[in-house]
Design a protein around this motif. Structure first.
Motif, PDB file in Angstrom:
ATOM      1  N   VAL A 116       0.814  -1.202   0.000  1.00 42.49           N
ATOM      2  CA  VAL A 116       0.000   0.000   0.000  1.00 42.49           C
ATOM      3  C   VAL A 116       0.855   1.263   0.000  1.00 42.49           C
ATOM      4  CG1 VAL A 116      -0.226   0.158   2.527  1.00 42.49           C
ATOM      5  CG2 VAL A 116      -2.042   1.073   1.061  1.00 42.49           C
ATOM      6  N   LYS A 117       2.085   1.160   0.546  1.00 40.23           N
ATOM      7  CA  LYS A 117       2.950   2.335   0.566  1.00 40.23           C
ATOM      8  C   LYS A 117       3.468   2.723  -0.809  1.00 40.23           C
ATOM      9  CE  LYS A 117       4.573   2.601   5.313  1.00 40.23           C
ATOM     10  NZ  LYS A 117       4.110   3.976   5.473  1.00 40.23           N
ATOM     11  N   ASN A 118       3.241   1.860  -1.803  1.00 37.50           N
ATOM     12  CA  ASN A 118       3.539   2.287  -3.175  1.00 37.50           C
ATOM     13  C   ASN A 118       2.521   3.312  -3.671  1.00 37.50           C
ATOM     14  OD1 ASN A 118       4.598  -1.051  -3.950  1.00 37.50           O
ATOM     15  ND2 ASN A 118       5.909   0.719  -3.626  1.00 37.50           N
ATOM     16  N   CYS A 119       1.437   3.456  -2.929  1.00 35.42           N
ATOM     17  CA  CYS A 119       0.423   4.454  -3.287  1.00 35.42           C
ATOM     18  C   CYS A 119       0.872   5.800  -2.706  1.00 35.42           C
ATOM     19  CB  CYS A 119      -0.934   4.067  -2.725  1.00 35.42           C
ATOM     20  SG  CYS A 119      -1.599   2.524  -3.402  1.00 35.42           S
ATOM     21  N   THR A 120       1.299   6.671  -3.546  1.00 35.55           N
ATOM     22  CA  THR A 120       1.801   7.973  -3.096  1.00 35.55           C
ATOM     23  C   THR A 120       0.930   9.086  -3.660  1.00 35.55           C
ATOM     24  OG1 THR A 120       3.314   8.116  -4.982  1.00 35.55           O
ATOM     25  CG2 THR A 120       4.175   7.127  -2.960  1.00 35.55           C
ATOM     26  N   CYS A 121       1.008  10.249  -2.961  1.00 35.86           N
ATOM     27  CA  CYS A 121       0.160  11.388  -3.368  1.00 35.86           C
ATOM     28  C   CYS A 121       0.637  11.964  -4.683  1.00 35.86           C
ATOM     29  CB  CYS A 121       0.204  12.457  -2.278  1.00 35.86           C
ATOM     30  SG  CYS A 121      -0.524  11.935  -0.720  1.00 35.86           S
ATOM     31  N   ARG A 122      -0.332  12.324  -5.497  1.00 36.56           N
ATOM     32  CA  ARG A 122      -0.023  12.963  -6.768  1.00 36.56           C
ATOM     33  C   ARG A 122       0.502  14.379  -6.532  1.00 36.56           C
ATOM     34  NH1 ARG A 122      -2.203  10.401 -11.234  1.00 36.56           N
ATOM     35  NH2 ARG A 122      -3.793   8.804 -10.785  1.00 36.56           N
ATOM     36  N   ALA A 123       1.112  14.987  -7.552  1.00 33.73           N
ATOM     37  CA  ALA A 123       1.464  16.413  -7.492  1.00 33.73           C
ATOM     38  C   ALA A 123       0.199  17.220  -7.169  1.00 33.73           C
ATOM     39  CB  ALA A 123       2.056  16.866  -8.818  1.00 33.73           C
ATOM     40  N   GLY A 124       0.343  18.163  -6.265  1.00 36.40           N
ATOM     41  CA  GLY A 124      -0.799  18.961  -5.854  1.00 36.40           C
ATOM     42  C   GLY A 124      -1.534  18.403  -4.655  1.00 36.40           C
ATOM     43  N   TYR A 125      -1.130  17.215  -4.192  1.00 33.24           N
ATOM     44  CA  TYR A 125      -1.745  16.569  -3.029  1.00 33.24           C
ATOM     45  C   TYR A 125      -0.640  16.114  -2.091  1.00 33.24           C
ATOM     46  CZ  TYR A 125      -6.057  16.600  -5.695  1.00 33.24           C
ATOM     47  OH  TYR A 125      -7.160  17.001  -6.406  1.00 33.24           O
ATOM     48  N   THR A 126      -0.982  15.950  -0.828  1.00 35.69           N
ATOM     49  CA  THR A 126       0.035  15.558   0.148  1.00 35.69           C
ATOM     50  C   THR A 126      -0.559  14.643   1.199  1.00 35.69           C
ATOM     51  OG1 THR A 126       1.764  16.409   1.615  1.00 35.69           O
ATOM     52  CG2 THR A 126      -0.348  17.541   1.707  1.00 35.69           C
ATOM     53  N   GLY A 127       0.302  13.840   1.797  1.00 36.96           N
ATOM     54  CA  GLY A 127      -0.082  12.878   2.835  1.00 36.96           C
ATOM     55  C   GLY A 127       0.958  11.788   2.904  1.00 36.96           C
ATOM     56  N   ASP A 128       0.890  10.986   3.965  1.00 33.83           N
ATOM     57  CA  ASP A 128       1.828   9.876   4.082  1.00 33.83           C
ATOM     58  C   ASP A 128       1.561   8.830   3.009  1.00 33.83           C
ATOM     59  OD1 ASP A 128       3.008  11.036   6.298  1.00 33.83           O
ATOM     60  OD2 ASP A 128       1.676  10.006   7.709  1.00 33.83           O
ATOM     61  N   ASP A 129       2.623   8.163   2.556  1.00 36.69           N
ATOM     62  CA  ASP A 129       2.472   7.084   1.585  1.00 36.69           C
ATOM     63  C   ASP A 129       1.519   6.030   2.141  1.00 36.69           C
ATOM     64  OD1 ASP A 129       4.257   8.350  -0.069  1.00 36.69           O
ATOM     65  OD2 ASP A 129       5.971   7.094   0.494  1.00 36.69           O
ATOM     66  N   GLY A 130       0.625   5.576   1.297  1.00 37.87           N
ATOM     67  CA  GLY A 130      -0.298   4.530   1.690  1.00 37.87           C
ATOM     68  C   GLY A 130      -1.548   5.016   2.390  1.00 37.87           C
ATOM     69  N   THR A 131      -1.692   6.342   2.528  1.00 38.29           N
ATOM     70  CA  THR A 131      -2.899   6.884   3.162  1.00 38.29           C
ATOM     71  C   THR A 131      -3.621   7.797   2.184  1.00 38.29           C
ATOM     72  OG1 THR A 131      -1.759   8.825   4.043  1.00 38.29           O
ATOM     73  CG2 THR A 131      -1.756   6.847   5.420  1.00 38.29           C
ATOM     74  N   GLU A 132      -4.832   8.201   2.571  1.00 42.06           N
ATOM     75  CA  GLU A 132      -5.590   9.121   1.733  1.00 42.06           C
ATOM     76  C   GLU A 132      -4.876  10.472   1.674  1.00 42.06           C
ATOM     77  OE1 GLU A 132     -10.167  10.767   1.205  1.00 42.06           O
ATOM     78  OE2 GLU A 132      -9.688   9.206   2.662  1.00 42.06           O
ATOM     79  N   GLN A 138      -5.006  26.693  -0.852  1.00 49.63           N
ATOM     80  CA  GLN A 138      -4.672  27.947  -1.519  1.00 49.63           C
ATOM     81  C   GLN A 138      -3.402  28.527  -0.906  1.00 49.63           C
ATOM     82  OE1 GLN A 138      -8.573  29.603  -0.555  1.00 49.63           O
ATOM     83  NE2 GLN A 138      -8.858  30.073  -2.729  1.00 49.63           N
ATOM     84  N   GLY A 139      -2.583  29.119  -1.746  1.00 52.08           N
ATOM     85  CA  GLY A 139      -1.334  29.695  -1.258  1.00 52.08           C
ATOM     86  C   GLY A 139      -0.186  28.707  -1.209  1.00 52.08           C
ATOM     87  N   THR A 140      -0.420  27.468  -1.695  1.00 57.69           N
ATOM     88  CA  THR A 140       0.643  26.462  -1.703  1.00 57.69           C
ATOM     89  C   THR A 140       0.626  25.715  -3.041  1.00 57.69           C
ATOM     90  OG1 THR A 140      -0.725  24.690  -0.768  1.00 57.69           O
ATOM     91  CG2 THR A 140       0.393  26.154   0.799  1.00 57.69           C
ATOM     92  N   PHE A 141       1.690  24.917  -3.245  1.00 56.86           N
ATOM     93  CA  PHE A 141       1.771  24.093  -4.452  1.00 56.86           C
ATOM     94  C   PHE A 141       2.701  22.916  -4.141  1.00 56.86           C
ATOM     95  CE2 PHE A 141       5.209  27.096  -4.575  1.00 56.86           C
ATOM     96  CZ  PHE A 141       6.292  26.379  -5.045  1.00 56.86           C
ATOM     97  N   LYS A 142       2.606  21.855  -4.985  1.00 59.69           N
ATOM     98  CA  LYS A 142       3.491  20.690  -4.846  1.00 59.69           C
ATOM     99  C   LYS A 142       3.702  20.105  -6.234  1.00 59.69           C
ATOM    100  CE  LYS A 142       3.617  16.166  -2.535  1.00 59.69           C
ATOM    101  NZ  LYS A 142       2.890  15.292  -3.441  1.00 59.69           N
ATOM    102  N   PRO A 143       4.937  20.226  -6.762  1.00 54.20           N
ATOM    103  CA  PRO A 143       5.149  19.817  -8.156  1.00 54.20           C
ATOM    104  C   PRO A 143       5.445  18.329  -8.331  1.00 54.20           C
ATOM    105  CG  PRO A 143       7.106  20.902  -7.292  1.00 54.20           C
ATOM    106  CD  PRO A 143       6.073  20.959  -6.213  1.00 54.20           C
ATOM    107  N   GLU A 144       5.744  17.579  -7.246  1.00 58.64           N
ATOM    108  CA  GLU A 144       6.148  16.201  -7.417  1.00 58.64           C
ATOM    109  C   GLU A 144       5.191  15.271  -6.666  1.00 58.64           C
ATOM    110  OE1 GLU A 144       7.585  17.643  -3.622  1.00 58.64           O
ATOM    111  OE2 GLU A 144       7.871  18.431  -5.645  1.00 58.64           O
ATOM    112  N   THR A 145       5.228  13.997  -7.045  1.00 56.12           N
ATOM    113  CA  THR A 145       4.468  12.997  -6.303  1.00 56.12           C
ATOM    114  C   THR A 145       5.221  12.657  -5.024  1.00 56.12           C
ATOM    115  OG1 THR A 145       5.562  11.204  -7.483  1.00 56.12           O
ATOM    116  CG2 THR A 145       3.504  12.022  -8.407  1.00 56.12           C
ATOM    117  N   GLY A 146       4.524  12.011  -4.080  1.00 59.27           N
ATOM    118  CA  GLY A 146       5.169  11.583  -2.858  1.00 59.27           C
ATOM    119  C   GLY A 146       4.546  12.219  -1.639  1.00 59.27           C
TER     120      GLY A 146
END
Length: 427
Positions: A116-132, A138-146
């Motif tokens: 399940v930890k292979n499930c990582t957050c897409r760019a623009g989303y954040t959270g621990d690997d394997g979780t929702e 607003q006011g933030t960004f994330k260009p990479e997965t993980g």
């Protein structure tokens, strides 16, 4: 057995290569994780089960976690699709591939993911690997997965976008404004110190002579009285410069020329001012000259701002305009005394000027308060010009005093020093 009975098939998952076999003992078990139809006559009829792979006739290996195989035979294991994972070894169905937690748009896994930890957050989303995963606010960004955190927009910018994947969404604040890192609305862009205007709009500089020490909305504060500033957009009262020595300005002065000399001081606007000297005063601010104390008065006060400091000389004394000390008060003619002191009437037989008493010439006298040498007149029995030498009245003449000398009547005479006509006696 004997007779006409038909041959019996070896059981499923077994095989036999024997001909004319008379018992089931010739039916061998297929290798591990393989299967065969009943009546199989070759080892190679034993093929891999679903979920396993390998050559026909040999023991088969299970499909590794993250893969599956739905058919029997020598086919390869198929990767679970992207955005899924499977922890099952030897999976024989795509149903073993479980969807990654959360919404499909927020998380991702590569094909063939086995945990399940292979499930990582897409760019623009954040959270621990394997979780929702949660979207970047607003006011933030994330260009990479993980599992990396969302990056705040830099100070001086803002963004209203959710789930932003690049710094380009961060818009620069309007002119002369600032914002904290991670600002999410244009109204977070507030005026810099030294500038005024509504939140979210370009700000204008404070005028010279004013300042604004805080960021945000507010008004420009005038520089205090006795100071000035020619600088626009001043961000601190420390930038308000003190007026030159002994000069003054109203609050909000924008230039040195607004600094005028204090009462009691004089000089050009914007320059250091000099104190009014003793004997003078200046009641108003500005560059006007100091005024002299009137004649007959004096003032020992430096930097006087009022004519009330001009004291009147003692009685019967006088001083010229702009006198700075009592000693400038000199007795008027006809009186005498020390400078600045009491003045006494000039005594009879003397004349007084500039505070000094002088005796009349010999054989002359004067009235009290005489103010000139010419006030000294010859006493009786003597004659001469006023203030000059007095000679004894001549023979046969009489002198009543002053410059008068009269001849005795005809056929009469008088001795020298006679002072009245009765001194003339007949021959």
């Amino acid at each position: 057995q004997n007779g006409s009975a038909a041959c019996t098939f070896c059981d499923a998952d077994t095989y036999s290569t024997a001909v004319g076999a008379v018992g089931p003992g010739v039916c061998g078990e297929c290798p591990e994780h393989t299967r065969a139809d009943a009546g199989s006559g070759l080892l190679t009829d034993c093929t891999c089960r679903a979920g396993y792979t390998g050559p026909d006739g040999t023991a088969c290996s299970p499909c590794s976690p993250g893969t599956f195989k739905t058919e029997t035979g020598t086919g390869v294991c198929t990767d679970c699709m992207a955005d899924t994972y499977s922890i099952t070894s030897g999976a024989g169905s795509a149903d073993s591939c479980r969807a990654c937690p959360g919404h499909t748009w927020s998380r991702w896994s590569p094909p063939g993911s086995s945990v399940v930890k292979n499930c990582t957050c897409r760019a623009g989303y954040t959270g621990d690997d394997g979780t929702e995963c949660g979207r970047c606010g607003q006011g933030t960004f994330k260009p990479e997965t993980g599992a990396a955190e969302c990056t705040p927009c830099a100070a001086g910018s803002f963004s209203t976008a959710f789930a932003a994947v690049e710094a380009g969404v961060c818009e620069t604040c309007p002119g002369n404004t600032r914002s904290d890192a991670g600002s999410d609305h244009i109204t977070d862009c507030t005026c810099l110190a030294g500038y005024i205007g509504p939140d979210g709009a370009a700000c204008t500089p404070c005028d010279p002579g004013t300042y604004k020490a805080n960021n945000g909305t507010g008004v420009c504060t005038p520089c205090p009285a006795d100071s000035f500033s020619p600088t626009p957009a001043l961000a601190s009262p420390a930038g308000c410069r003190a007026c030159p020595l002994h000069a003054w300005s109203d609050e909000g002065a924008a230039r040195a020329g607004n600094c005028s000399c204090l009462a009691g001081y004089t000089g050009l606007d914007g320059t250091e001012c000099a104190a009014c000297v003793r004997g003078t005063y200046k009641p108003a601010t500005g560059s006007s000259p100091c005024l002299p104390c009137n004649a007959g008065t004096y003032s020992p006060t430096l930097a006087s701002s009022s004519p009330a400091t001009c004291a009147v000389c003692p009685p019967h004394s006088h001083a010229p305009p702009a006198s700075g000390n009592r000693s400038a008060c000199i007795c008027v003619p006809g009186f005498f005394g020390a400078p600045g002191g009491a003045c006494a009437p000039c005594p009879a037989g003397s004349w007084c000027v500039e505070g000094m008493a002088y005796p009349c010439p010999v054989f002359s006298s004067s009235a009290v308060e005489s103010a000139a040498l010419g006030a000294c007149t010859c006493v009786s029995s003597f004659v001469g010009e006023n203030g000059g030498t007095c000679d004894e009245c001549a023979l046969d003449r009489y002198c009543p005093g002053g410059n008068a000398s009269h001849a005795c009547p005809e056929f009469s005479w008088a001795p020298p020093g006679s002072d009245v006509s009765t001194d003339c006696v007949c021959l």
